[in-house]
Design a protein around this motif. Sequence first.
Motif, mmCIF file in Angstrom:
data_model
loop_
_atom_site.group_PDB
_atom_site.id
_atom_site.type_symbol
_atom_site.label_atom_id
_atom_site.label_comp_id
_atom_site.label_asym_id
_atom_site.label_seq_id
_atom_site.Cartn_x
_atom_site.Cartn_y
_atom_site.Cartn_z
ATOM 1 N N GLY A 78 -0.178 -18.231 20.956
ATOM 2 C CA GLY A 78 -0.727 -17.135 20.007
ATOM 3 C C GLY A 78 -1.298 -16.018 20.724
ATOM 4 O O GLY A 78 -1.310 -15.992 21.885
ATOM 5 N N PHE A 79 -1.384 -14.795 20.175
ATOM 6 C CA PHE A 79 -1.601 -13.456 20.547
ATOM 7 C C PHE A 79 -2.722 -12.941 19.528
ATOM 8 O O PHE A 79 -2.504 -12.903 18.534
ATOM 9 C CB PHE A 79 -0.471 -12.402 20.925
ATOM 10 N N SER A 80 -3.631 -12.216 20.047
ATOM 11 C CA SER A 80 -4.660 -11.886 19.244
ATOM 12 C C SER A 80 -5.403 -10.513 20.306
ATOM 13 O O SER A 80 -5.308 -10.645 21.548
ATOM 14 C CB SER A 80 -5.788 -12.546 19.108
ATOM 15 N N ALA A 81 -5.733 -9.679 19.408
ATOM 16 C CA ALA A 81 -6.296 -8.394 20.304
ATOM 17 C C ALA A 81 -7.669 -9.006 20.759
ATOM 18 O O ALA A 81 -8.477 -9.668 20.615
ATOM 19 C CB ALA A 81 -6.572 -7.359 19.231
ATOM 20 N N SER A 82 -8.094 -8.364 22.033
ATOM 21 C CA SER A 82 -9.316 -8.768 22.736
ATOM 22 C C SER A 82 -10.326 -8.185 22.184
ATOM 23 O O SER A 82 -10.451 -7.021 21.336
ATOM 24 C CB SER A 82 -9.139 -8.315 23.997
ATOM 25 N N GLN A 83 -11.642 -9.032 22.035
ATOM 26 C CA GLN A 83 -12.920 -8.141 21.376
ATOM 27 C C GLN A 83 -13.337 -7.238 22.476
ATOM 28 O O GLN A 83 -14.356 -6.478 22.162
ATOM 29 C CB GLN A 83 -13.934 -9.357 21.455
ATOM 30 N N THR A 84 -12.874 -7.258 23.748
ATOM 31 C CA THR A 84 -13.505 -6.104 24.664
ATOM 32 C C THR A 84 -12.862 -4.656 24.044
ATOM 33 O O THR A 84 -11.733 -4.684 23.637
ATOM 34 C CB THR A 84 -12.836 -6.187 25.929
ATOM 35 N N PRO A 85 -13.754 -3.675 24.088
ATOM 36 C CA PRO A 85 -13.509 -2.246 23.591
ATOM 37 C C PRO A 85 -12.286 -2.045 24.419
ATOM 38 O O PRO A 85 -12.169 -2.156 25.574
ATOM 39 C CB PRO A 85 -14.662 -1.583 23.850
ATOM 40 N N ALA A 86 -11.506 -1.135 23.723
ATOM 41 C CA ALA A 86 -10.223 -0.444 24.269
ATOM 42 C C ALA A 86 -10.674 0.343 25.370
ATOM 43 O O ALA A 86 -11.628 0.838 25.597
ATOM 44 C CB ALA A 86 -9.676 0.522 23.219
ATOM 45 N N MET A 87 -10.008 0.272 26.576
ATOM 46 C CA MET A 87 -10.113 0.909 27.946
ATOM 47 C C MET A 87 -9.608 2.198 27.814
ATOM 48 O O MET A 87 -8.242 2.570 27.439
ATOM 49 C CB MET A 87 -9.773 -0.047 29.067
ATOM 50 N N ARG A 88 -10.349 3.300 28.066
ATOM 51 C CA ARG A 88 -9.827 4.911 28.237
ATOM 52 C C ARG A 88 -9.303 5.214 29.830
ATOM 53 O O ARG A 88 -9.838 4.803 30.421
ATOM 54 C CB ARG A 88 -11.007 5.689 27.934
ATOM 55 N N THR A 89 -8.278 5.620 29.837
ATOM 56 C CA THR A 89 -7.611 6.171 30.940
ATOM 57 C C THR A 89 -7.215 7.556 30.765
ATOM 58 O O THR A 89 -7.058 8.018 29.585
ATOM 59 C CB THR A 89 -6.309 5.408 31.369
ATOM 60 N N TRP A 90 -6.763 8.149 31.734
ATOM 61 C CA TRP A 90 -6.667 9.600 31.977
ATOM 62 C C TRP A 90 -5.210 9.891 32.770
ATOM 63 O O TRP A 90 -5.030 9.174 33.722
ATOM 64 C CB TRP A 90 -7.845 10.525 32.493
ATOM 65 N N GLN A 91 -4.772 10.774 32.392
ATOM 66 C CA GLN A 91 -3.417 11.461 32.923
ATOM 67 C C GLN A 91 -3.921 13.020 33.173
ATOM 68 O O GLN A 91 -4.041 13.752 32.171
ATOM 69 C CB GLN A 91 -2.098 11.278 32.383
ATOM 70 N N LEU A 92 -3.327 13.490 34.222
ATOM 71 C CA LEU A 92 -3.509 14.820 34.528
ATOM 72 C C LEU A 92 -1.974 15.301 34.900
ATOM 73 O O LEU A 92 -1.576 14.840 36.043
ATOM 74 C CB LEU A 92 -4.434 15.108 35.785
ATOM 75 N N LYS A 93 -1.498 16.274 34.137
ATOM 76 C CA LYS A 93 -0.152 16.555 34.368
ATOM 77 C C LYS A 93 -0.015 18.168 34.816
ATOM 78 O O LYS A 93 -0.745 18.815 33.960
ATOM 79 C CB LYS A 93 0.790 16.284 33.255
ATOM 80 N N SER A 94 0.824 18.454 35.729
ATOM 81 C CA SER A 94 1.168 19.720 35.917
ATOM 82 C C SER A 94 1.686 20.547 34.758
ATOM 83 O O SER A 94 2.391 19.724 34.059
ATOM 84 C CB SER A 94 1.954 19.991 37.187
ATOM 85 N N GLN A 95 1.810 21.553 34.699
ATOM 86 C CA GLN A 95 2.184 22.585 33.678
ATOM 87 C C GLN A 95 3.913 22.434 33.209
ATOM 88 O O GLN A 95 4.445 22.178 32.095
ATOM 89 C CB GLN A 95 1.787 23.701 33.631
ATOM 90 N N ASP A 96 4.325 22.159 34.325
ATOM 91 C CA ASP A 96 5.874 21.530 34.342
ATOM 92 C C ASP A 96 6.309 20.316 34.119
ATOM 93 O O ASP A 96 7.544 20.078 34.061
ATOM 94 C CB ASP A 96 6.770 22.494 35.457
ATOM 95 N N GLY A 97 5.166 19.366 34.266
ATOM 96 C CA GLY A 97 5.493 17.893 34.146
ATOM 97 C C GLY A 97 5.865 17.345 35.424
ATOM 98 O O GLY A 97 6.254 16.064 35.146
ATOM 99 N N THR A 98 6.073 17.974 36.611
ATOM 100 C CA THR A 98 6.546 17.303 37.552
ATOM 101 C C THR A 98 5.546 16.503 38.446
ATOM 102 O O THR A 98 6.139 15.859 39.459
ATOM 103 C CB THR A 98 7.500 18.284 38.621
ATOM 104 N N TRP A 99 4.195 16.503 38.379
ATOM 105 C CA TRP A 99 3.071 16.282 39.045
ATOM 106 C C TRP A 99 2.338 15.462 37.894
ATOM 107 O O TRP A 99 2.173 16.010 37.046
ATOM 108 C CB TRP A 99 2.339 17.014 39.988
ATOM 109 N N THR A 100 2.124 14.204 38.255
ATOM 110 C CA THR A 100 1.282 13.492 37.569
ATOM 111 C C THR A 100 0.050 12.715 38.329
ATOM 112 O O THR A 100 0.415 11.796 39.248
ATOM 113 C CB THR A 100 2.131 12.442 36.508
ATOM 114 N N VAL A 101 -1.071 12.817 37.918
ATOM 115 C CA VAL A 101 -2.135 11.932 38.251
ATOM 116 C C VAL A 101 -2.669 11.132 37.292
ATOM 117 O O VAL A 101 -2.782 11.120 36.236
ATOM 118 C CB VAL A 101 -3.478 12.912 38.545
#
Length: 264
Positions: A78-101
């Motif tokens: 069985g699968f169920s959603a964890s009771q742990t709050p959702a984890m926030r992550t971040w992306q930093l993208k260059s304006q042309d989309g060719t670099w990603t942090v």
Amino acid sequence: MKGAEVKPVSGWLTREPEDRHLSSPPVALVVCQVRHETEYAASDASRALRIKGALDWPTELTENLVQGVNVAVGQFTGFSASQTPAMRTWQLKSQDGTWTVSLQPDHFSLETTRYGGWSQFRDRLTQLAKAVGEHVAPALEHRVGLRYVNQISHPDVLSPVDWRNFISEELFQERLYADLGDSFRAAMQVVEAIPSAHHSLVIRHGLQLGQGSELTYVLDNDSARQGSRQFDVESIMNTVDQLHLDSLRAFEMGTTETLRDHFA
């Protein structure tokens, strides 16, 4: 009982690479990832903004939420959603989309699909590592990985066996490709080596049919250092420099001088 004797590595794994400037490098993707202990401070928006401000190239900040999943294994899975709050992550993208942090609680990474040479990539990675060290402040570095994905094409390649002029005999499987003939679609192989203590190098290579039946040779060099130690930016960058040398050695071992002259 004595441990097995560790013999010094020789051959292409220790050879000083040429590090030639290629005016048209066949690099499709470069990624460096640094894993550290879980620090939920990386989820904080204000810290992500400070990291963004520490970089000398413009980026767009986007937020992602990752929800954990509980898996119960028994007579019925069985699968169920964890009771742990959702984890926030971040992306930093260059304006042309060719670099990603990517900023996540247990790692950060830098990747580009427009590789302009090692100096530029290293400079941006140094900025990122310093910013994470200052604003997230992890205590441990667990793993540093550097991956180069080369997608190589050449106008003189019309059939799989034509690659024998451009891919080294150490890697190229001429008899295999000759026997496949018109039935060829793709063939990939994996080579794993240990250049030095705590370091690994995995080379994935082979042919694939691209768009318009173009024959592309993929040379995917994935080098890494594993083992926990104090998080230190200078130490991380020294490791990255060594991984870069391993990747250069793998590229030179896997290609012929004729091919490198073509890209230079």
